[in-house]
Motif scaffolding. Structure first.
Motif, PDB file in Angstrom:
ATOM      1  N   THR A 136      42.081  43.284  43.996  1.00  0.00           N
ATOM      2  CA  THR A 136      42.563  41.876  44.717  1.00  0.00           C
ATOM      3  C   THR A 136      42.400  42.188  46.144  1.00  0.00           C
ATOM      4  OG1 THR A 136      44.242  42.173  42.889  1.00  0.00           O
ATOM      5  CG2 THR A 136      44.985  40.883  44.874  1.00  0.00           C
ATOM      6  N   THR A 240      46.920  34.292  37.053  1.00  0.00           N
ATOM      7  CA  THR A 240      45.752  35.030  36.452  1.00  0.00           C
ATOM      8  C   THR A 240      45.698  34.994  34.987  1.00  0.00           C
ATOM      9  OG1 THR A 240      46.991  37.046  36.396  1.00  0.00           O
ATOM     10  CG2 THR A 240      45.886  36.611  38.512  1.00  0.00           C
ATOM     11  N   THR A 275      41.573  34.586  38.594  1.00  0.00           N
ATOM     12  CA  THR A 275      42.418  33.714  39.311  1.00  0.00           C
ATOM     13  C   THR A 275      42.239  32.433  39.044  1.00  0.00           C
ATOM     14  OG1 THR A 275      43.484  35.403  40.727  1.00  0.00           O
ATOM     15  CG2 THR A 275      43.964  33.234  41.245  1.00  0.00           C
TER      16      THR A 275
END
Length: 294
Positions: A136, A240, A275
């Motif tokens: 991330t 997500t 995402t």
């Protein structure tokens, strides 16, 4: 090599010191704290916010590409963390996992029976392993989250199919995320597909809302949770989709580190994650990199 010599299962290894992030790179608010501030915002993002999440997501996706090029037998998961870390910070972003609730590394590396949140250490990858890399990136105040399961060298058809089918399960869940439906349609689509192959579908680790917060209050289950989790999917939502499928049980154990989650029966497990943003025409994947991994 941190593996059980009798069964070949993973065991905790040695974790290297925390990697350096230049001071000029902005940190998420939770870095240096025991936990993030409680999220109090909504689930709808503006077009400008979605643009920023997309930019962070592209960095995360490209970082996974860079890590993937280094995956081969004999490489340690700590080395892969170094590659991912350096890529993210070289693009002016912060690796979101580093310092999140005390997590010590810049990516999650989940090998074989590790469902999720494996901590990079001196584990040496071997021919036939599978490894999930979860990265991330935090850029301009927003997070973009994605992961991909790689095969190390050559493996069996059974394991190769688990990996490819887990990717397909994710894509089916994404395609189901149409405005006006309930979020439980995503898990229903994933589990209906996984059941065709008698795969376990992990229940207790879910997709989540994301934006300025790494994890908002929105929960996206990957199993058929109807009639629960009935939030309406609305235009502007960003979250997500990240199913975890196993060759055995959906039940799990947690290592003493408080992060590493393994299948209770030590069966192999794969995961993929994107995402997405919900548009009037359906879902848009925000964690794609041109010419890269889908």
């Amino acid at each position: 090599m941190p593996r059980d010599l009798v069964h070949g299962h993973l065991i905790p290894g040695e974790i290297s010191p925390t990697r350096f992030v230049p001071d000029l790179i902005p940190r998420p608010e939770y870095v240096g704290k025991p936990a993030p501030q409680p999220y109090t915002g909504g689930d709808i993002r503006t077009a400008d916010e979605i643009s920023k999440i997309r930019e962070a997501g592209k960095i995360a996706a490209a970082a996974i590409q860079a890590v993937g090029r280094q995956i081969k037998p004999g490489v340690t998961t700590d080395f892969l963390d170094k590659i991912g870390h350096e890529f993210v910070i070289s693009h002016g972003a912060y690796p979101s996992t580093l310092g999140y609730r005390g997590y010590p590394k810049s990516l999650c590396s989940s090998v074989n029976e590790v469902i999720c949140h494996g901590i990079p250490d001196n584990t040496v990858l071997a021919e036939g392993d599978i490894i999930n890399i979860d990265i991330t990136a935090f850029k301009d105040g927003f997070h973009g989250d994605t992961n991909h399961t790689f095969i190390v060298g050559e493996t069996s058809e059974e394991i190769s199919q688990l990996v490819s089918r887990t990717h397909e399960a994710m894509m089916r869940g994404i395609r189901a995320a149409m405005p006006g439906r309930q979020v439980n349609i995503i898990g229903r689509s994933i589990e209906a597909y996984a059941k065709r192959f008698n795969y376990g579908v992990v229940r207790d680790f879910t997709g989540h809302g994301i934006g300025q917060a790494f994890h908002s209050g929105l929960i996206i289950p990957h199993y058929d949770s109807a009639p629960h989790y009935a939030d309406e999917i609305k235009v502007g939502m960003v979250f997500t989709v990240e199913p975890m499928l196993t060759l055995g049980t959906h039940e799990w154990d947690m290592w003493p580190d408080g992060w590493t989650v393994t299948t209770k029966d030590k069966s192999l497990t794969a995961q993929f994650e994107h995402t997405i943003a919900v548009t009037e025409n359906g879902p848009e994947i925000l964690t794609l990199f041109e010419g890269g991994l889908a």
